[in-house]
Enzyme design. Structure first.
Site, short mmCIF file in Angstrom:
data_model
loop_
_atom_site.label_atom_id
_atom_site.label_comp_id
_atom_site.label_asym_id
_atom_site.label_seq_id
_atom_site.Cartn_x
_atom_site.Cartn_y
_atom_site.Cartn_z
N GLU A 167 -96.51 -58.02 -135.76
CA GLU A 167 -95.98 -57.30 -134.60
C GLU A 167 -97.01 -56.49 -133.83
OE1 GLU A 167 -92.30 -55.31 -135.45
OE2 GLU A 167 -91.28 -57.22 -135.71
N GLU A 368 -89.10 -62.72 -140.06
CA GLU A 368 -88.17 -61.62 -140.32
C GLU A 368 -86.89 -61.88 -139.53
OE1 GLU A 368 -89.48 -57.55 -139.64
OE2 GLU A 368 -91.45 -58.01 -140.48
C1 BG6 Z 1 -90.04 -55.11 -137.96
C2 BG6 Z 1 -91.10 -54.72 -138.94
O1 BG6 Z 1 -90.38 -54.57 -136.74
O2 BG6 Z 1 -88.77 -54.59 -138.12
C3 BG6 Z 1 -90.60 -54.25 -140.27
O3 BG6 Z 1 -92.05 -55.75 -139.08
C4 BG6 Z 1 -89.40 -53.34 -140.06
O4 BG6 Z 1 -91.65 -53.62 -140.95
C5 BG6 Z 1 -88.33 -54.17 -139.38
O5 BG6 Z 1 -88.93 -52.76 -141.23
C6 BG6 Z 1 -87.02 -53.43 -139.18
O6 BG6 Z 1 -87.23 -52.23 -138.52
P1 BG6 Z 1 -86.66 -50.89 -139.13
O7 BG6 Z 1 -87.18 -49.80 -138.26
O8 BG6 Z 1 -85.19 -51.04 -139.07
O9 BG6 Z 1 -87.17 -50.84 -140.53
#
Ligand code: BG6
Length: 467
Positions: A167, A368
């Site tokens: 990211e 993700e």
């Molecule tokens: C992504 C990241 O942006 O989103 C993760 O790569 C992150 O590290 C995930 O945990 C979810 O975001 P958040 O703020 O809900 O943990």
């Protein structure tokens, strides 16, 4: 498009799950590990820090046994730079750090789980922040290259799937994450500084691509984009144009640098017009045009909707993405949920795949995707039916893209075990496996399988045929 034949996931599809080092490992100062910028970040409102996280550092064998039981084909994790070079550019590697990842990788391979390794997930060494203001300095390019070289030399024989930077866009537009807390920048210079740091990261990434191709026999490497799918709020051409501008900024700026080695055309003109176009030497230009990634990975949770620049919609989610070129609004056609930032939009994942395929013609991988919520342990499990529904809908949209002919390498659900959330600690969870701890109370740190664990186990077993 009407789809008249049934799609199937390929037999070698990488059904996986993901985490990142600082969000699960804990052991933040053990076995020679140095401090990273995320270890030292401010943690407001009593949310947890990264010191213990999910205690994966001490319990990785137990966690991998659970992965095996689940039937995972792949596991995406990141290496903490500070376990390898505690101060970022130390003379010697920290052998204990190497040992930890070697054991982790061996244990995965022993259990037939393909490791997908991210080199850098938000956690540059604090020393590099202190010494160079992190990515603001060009020195970071070769410092990162040396770290990447070390990783490929130690682990390249066993690991063939690599993610360069997680990211980058999120870091480019978030000073606290990218530049740490040290550097004071005037509002006037902020864009130029962002862009310069972005170029340094892209140059570092290119060095990692080169080194991976040189040192890892059969290795493949790609970026993990925080792709923001941007819809126009209406069919007004001005809104359509604003949506294109937003996507150029939030998605293609970084991806075009990764794949084409250049900043998109319209953005180039805009950045020049506001005096924020980064300095790029001839030599750097050549490096940017050097090795291409082998695939594009992207992280997707929700889509974004914008209108032409104008009055800010104060209650819109993701307002922090606003610029003078577009205004973020809520999408009235999509659901939302308490913790999801942006619109709940499963078809969006399919649309992204089509856009990536059209623009770059490279295989894609989801690194993700997952559903955040407050989970409650009841009788040793968590009834997370909303999470199951969310993942199911997204996987169905991916299956459709596969049927359309797009090469999709795998799906890494966020997260395997509950992890420290980027901004909300342990209140907000994503895992297939529940970790028994609260924000501050570490409790037992025991692992409990959620209902989504059993559901995903079945989906993997039948290779997604029922989706
Ligand atoms: C992504 C990241 O942006 O989103 C993760 O790569 C992150 O590290 C995930 O945990 C979810 O975001 P958040 O703020 O809900 O943990």
């Amino acid at each position: 498009m009407l789809r008249k034949t049934k799609a199937h996931f390929p037999s070698d599809f990488l059904w996986g799950a993901a985490t990142s080092a600082f969000q699960v490992e804990g052991a933040w100062n053990e076995d020679g590990k140095g401090k990273s910028v995320v270890d030292d970040r401010p943690t407001p409102n009593g949310i947890s820090d990264a010191k213990v996280a999910s205690d994966h550092y001490h319990r990785y064998r137990e966690d991998i046994a659970l992965m095996k039981e689940l039937g995972l084909k792949s596991y995406r994790f990141s290496i903490a730079w500070t376990r390898i070079y505690p101060n970022g550019e130390d003379q010697e590697v920290n052998q204990k750090g190497i040992e930890f990842y070697e054991n982790l990788i061996d244990e995965l391979l022993k259990n037939d789980i393909t490791p997908i390794v991210t080199l850098y997930h938000f956690d540059i060494p604090q020393s590099l922040e202190d010494r160079y203001h992190g990515w603001c300095s060009e020195e970071m390019v070769e410092i990162f290259a040396r770290y990447a070289k070390t990783i490929f030399e130690y682990f390249g024989k066993k690991v063939k799937h690599w993610i360069s930077i997680n990211e980058q866009m999120m870091m480019v537009f978030n000073t606290a994450m990218l530049l740490g807390k040290g550097k004071e920048i005037s509002q006037n210079d902020i864009y130029k500084e962002y862009m310069q740091a972005c170029i340094h990261m892209s140059l570092a990434e290119k060095r990692a691509f080169q080194l991976c191709h040189e040192l890892v026999d059969g290795g493949m490497i790609g970026p993990a984009s925080a792709f923001q799918l941007c819809y126009p709020a209406t069919s007004s051409p001005k809104d359509v144009q604003a949506a294109m501008d937003a996507e150029e900024f939030l998605s293609y700026l970084v991806l075009d640098l990764s794949v084409r080695g250049e900043i998109p055309t319209v953005l180039t003109s805009y950045l020049k017009s506001i005096g924020a176009y980064p300095t790029i030497t001839k030599e750097q230009e050549t490096l940017l045009k050097a090795d291409r990634p082998d695939f594009i990975a992207f992280n997707y949770y929700a889509s974004v909707t914008v209108k032409e620049p104008g009055d800010i919609e104060k209650d819109a989610d993701l307002v922090f993405f606003n610029t003078e070129n577009y205004t973020i609004v809520n999408n009235l056609n999509c659901r939302t949920s308490e913790w999801l930032r942006g619109a709940y939009d499963p078809l969006g994942i399919n649309i992204i795949m089509r856009r990536l395929n059209d623009r770059y013609r490279l295989p894609v991988m989801v690194t993700e995707n997952g559903y955040p919520q407050v989970d409650t342990l009841v009788d040793g499990t968590v009834y997370d039916k909303e999470r199951i529904e969310y993942v199911k809908e997204h996987l169905s949209a991916i299956k459709e893209a596969i049927g359309d002919g797009i090469e999709v390498l795998g799906y890494q659900m966020w997260t395997f075990i509950d992890a420290l959330s980027g901004s909300q600690g342990f209140k907000k969870r994503y895992g297939l496996v529940y970790i028994d701890r609260d924000e501050q109370d570490l409790k037992t740190l025991n692992r409990y399988k959620k209902q989504s664990f059993y559901w995903y186990q079945n989906i993997i077993k039948e290779n997604g045929e029922s989706l």
